[in-house]
Design a protein around this motif. Structure first.
Motif, PDB file in Angstrom:
ATOM      1  N   ILE A  73      64.252 106.346  20.559  1.00 26.52           N
ATOM      2  CA  ILE A  73      65.683 105.751  20.675  1.00 26.52           C
ATOM      3  C   ILE A  73      65.638 104.065  21.890  1.00 26.52           C
ATOM      4  CG2 ILE A  73      68.525 105.231  21.553  1.00 26.52           C
ATOM      5  CD1 ILE A  73      68.075 108.729  20.772  1.00 26.52           C
ATOM      6  N   ALA A  74      65.385 104.315  22.885  1.00 30.02           N
ATOM      7  CA  ALA A  74      64.941 103.210  24.059  1.00 30.02           C
ATOM      8  C   ALA A  74      64.116 102.273  22.564  1.00 30.02           C
ATOM      9  CB  ALA A  74      64.522 103.063  25.268  1.00 30.02           C
ATOM     10  N   ALA A  75      63.138 103.247  22.666  1.00 26.45           N
ATOM     11  CA  ALA A  75      61.977 101.934  22.248  1.00 26.45           C
ATOM     12  C   ALA A  75      62.576 101.455  20.212  1.00 26.45           C
ATOM     13  CB  ALA A  75      60.767 102.704  21.852  1.00 26.45           C
ATOM     14  N   ILE A  76      63.479 102.041  19.587  1.00 26.99           N
ATOM     15  CA  ILE A  76      63.748 101.192  18.655  1.00 26.99           C
ATOM     16  C   ILE A  76      64.708 100.027  18.989  1.00 26.99           C
ATOM     17  CG2 ILE A  76      65.178 101.650  17.121  1.00 26.99           C
ATOM     18  CD1 ILE A  76      64.443 104.708  16.905  1.00 26.99           C
ATOM     19  N   GLY A  77      65.587 100.977  20.338  1.00 22.22           N
ATOM     20  CA  GLY A  77      66.376  99.603  20.707  1.00 22.22           C
ATOM     21  C   GLY A  77      65.798  97.645  20.669  1.00 22.22           C
ATOM     22  N   ALA A  78      63.957  98.654  21.911  1.00 25.58           N
ATOM     23  CA  ALA A  78      64.035  97.205  22.478  1.00 25.58           C
ATOM     24  C   ALA A  78      62.768  96.670  21.130  1.00 25.58           C
ATOM     25  CB  ALA A  78      63.161  97.934  23.343  1.00 25.58           C
TER      26      ALA A  78
ATOM     27  N   ALA B 152      67.967  90.016  24.567  1.00 26.23           N
ATOM     28  CA  ALA B 152      68.162  89.721  26.412  1.00 26.23           C
ATOM     29  C   ALA B 152      68.142  91.486  26.566  1.00 26.23           C
ATOM     30  CB  ALA B 152      69.958  89.255  26.154  1.00 26.23           C
ATOM     31  N   TYR B 153      68.940  92.837  25.871  1.00 26.34           N
ATOM     32  CA  TYR B 153      68.411  93.360  26.327  1.00 26.34           C
ATOM     33  C   TYR B 153      67.079  93.969  26.455  1.00 26.34           C
ATOM     34  CZ  TYR B 153      73.493  92.901  26.525  1.00 26.34           C
ATOM     35  OH  TYR B 153      75.170  92.658  25.949  1.00 26.34           O
ATOM     36  N   ARG B 154      65.673  93.848  25.929  1.00 29.98           N
ATOM     37  CA  ARG B 154      64.799  94.265  25.711  1.00 29.98           C
ATOM     38  C   ARG B 154      63.516  94.779  27.101  1.00 29.98           C
ATOM     39  NH1 ARG B 154      59.645  93.175  23.988  1.00 29.98           N
ATOM     40  NH2 ARG B 154      58.506  94.314  21.998  1.00 29.98           N
ATOM     41  N   PRO B 155      64.671  93.918  27.901  1.00 31.00           N
ATOM     42  CA  PRO B 155      63.542  94.165  29.426  1.00 31.00           C
ATOM     43  C   PRO B 155      63.916  95.906  30.014  1.00 31.00           C
ATOM     44  CG  PRO B 155      63.836  91.932  29.789  1.00 31.00           C
ATOM     45  CD  PRO B 155      64.404  92.511  28.443  1.00 31.00           C
ATOM     46  N   LEU B 156      65.217  96.017  29.519  1.00 32.15           N
ATOM     47  CA  LEU B 156      66.170  97.121  29.822  1.00 32.15           C
ATOM     48  C   LEU B 156      65.496  98.466  28.710  1.00 32.15           C
ATOM     49  CD1 LEU B 156      69.553  95.615  30.589  1.00 32.15           C
ATOM     50  CD2 LEU B 156      67.568  96.548  32.655  1.00 32.15           C
TER      51      LEU B 156
ATOM     52  N   VAL C 203      54.090 100.583  19.700  1.00 34.36           N
ATOM     53  CA  VAL C 203      54.155 100.436  17.360  1.00 34.36           C
ATOM     54  C   VAL C 203      55.302  99.835  18.546  1.00 34.36           C
ATOM     55  CG1 VAL C 203      54.437 100.424  15.624  1.00 34.36           C
ATOM     56  CG2 VAL C 203      52.489 101.662  16.587  1.00 34.36           C
ATOM     57  N   LEU C 204      56.553 100.077  18.580  1.00 33.94           N
ATOM     58  CA  LEU C 204      57.780  99.432  18.395  1.00 33.94           C
ATOM     59  C   LEU C 204      58.496  98.446  19.822  1.00 33.94           C
ATOM     60  CD1 LEU C 204      59.627 102.515  17.622  1.00 33.94           C
ATOM     61  CD2 LEU C 204      59.754 100.207  16.121  1.00 33.94           C
ATOM     62  N   LEU C 205      57.490  99.111  21.120  1.00 36.33           N
ATOM     63  CA  LEU C 205      57.426  98.057  21.886  1.00 36.33           C
ATOM     64  C   LEU C 205      56.982  96.339  21.988  1.00 36.33           C
ATOM     65  CD1 LEU C 205      57.863 100.093  24.632  1.00 36.33           C
ATOM     66  CD2 LEU C 205      59.632  98.736  23.771  1.00 36.33           C
ATOM     67  N   THR C 206      55.483  96.743  20.719  1.00 38.40           N
ATOM     68  CA  THR C 206      54.688  95.425  20.783  1.00 38.40           C
ATOM     69  C   THR C 206      54.973  94.905  19.567  1.00 38.40           C
ATOM     70  OG1 THR C 206      52.628  97.162  20.094  1.00 38.40           O
ATOM     71  CG2 THR C 206      52.806  96.643  22.529  1.00 38.40           C
TER      72      THR C 206
ATOM     73  N   TRP D  48      52.610  91.697  16.896  1.00 38.41           N
ATOM     74  CA  TRP D  48      51.808  91.885  16.215  1.00 38.41           C
ATOM     75  C   TRP D  48      52.795  91.529  14.388  1.00 38.41           C
ATOM     76  CZ3 TRP D  48      53.970  95.197  12.884  1.00 38.41           C
ATOM     77  CH2 TRP D  48      54.426  97.207  13.790  1.00 38.41           C
ATOM     78  N   ILE D  49      54.380  91.824  15.021  1.00 41.30           N
ATOM     79  CA  ILE D  49      55.181  91.334  13.521  1.00 41.30           C
ATOM     80  C   ILE D  49      54.609  89.789  13.297  1.00 41.30           C
ATOM     81  CG2 ILE D  49      56.708  90.449  14.535  1.00 41.30           C
ATOM     82  CD1 ILE D  49      58.228  92.819  13.116  1.00 41.30           C
ATOM     83  N   LEU D  50      54.351  88.986  14.031  1.00 38.42           N
ATOM     84  CA  LEU D  50      54.397  87.585  12.882  1.00 38.42           C
ATOM     85  C   LEU D  50      53.203  87.725  12.545  1.00 38.42           C
ATOM     86  CD1 LEU D  50      55.172  85.796  16.371  1.00 38.42           C
ATOM     87  CD2 LEU D  50      56.291  86.595  14.945  1.00 38.42           C
TER      88      LEU D  50
END
Length: 115
Positions: free
Chosen positions: A15-20, A48-52, A103-106, A110-112
């Motif tokens: 869930i946190a990875a999806i949020g990030a 803004a919340y990505r680091p958390l 994959v979600l965190l990075t 790579w999405i670009l």
């Protein structure tokens, strides 16, 4: 610790990875669905919340890894962590969750390449 409590850290990590990753994966999914427009670039409210979220993923996966890979002698007899088949299955699930989280965190890196 019962079965649901032992899965809670892995579920929380996903869930946190999806949020990030929602700031980057969300617009990509919309584009893949054929939904476009200039408003998609404004979908960065969670940036803004990505680091958390990343910190939460790291903490939850670390805790889960510690619980899964602890010595079998530390498990009480009859508990799920003392059963070899269950330990093996949990290790496989742990690594699948870890790869998914990476994959979600990075995704913003790579999405670009696809857009």
């Amino acid at each position: 610790m019962n079965q649901k409590e032992s899965n809670l850290p892995m579920v929380g990590a996903i869930i946190a990875a999806i949020g990030a990753g929602v700031c980057c994966v969300g617009p990509l999914l919309l584009l893949l669905l054929g939904i476009s427009g200039s408003w998609i670039s404004n979908l960065s409210a969670f940036e803004a919340y990505r680091p958390l979220f990343i910190l939460a993923v790291m903490l939850l996966l670390s805790y889960t890894g510690w619980k899964i890979y602890r010595p079998i002698e530390q498990c009480e007899s009859g508990r799920a962590c003392a059963i070899p088949a269950t330990r093996s299955r949990r290790k496989v699930i742990f690594w699948l969750v870890t790869v998914t989280a990476i994959v979600l965190l990075t995704s913003n890196d790579w999405i670009l390449c696809f857009v």
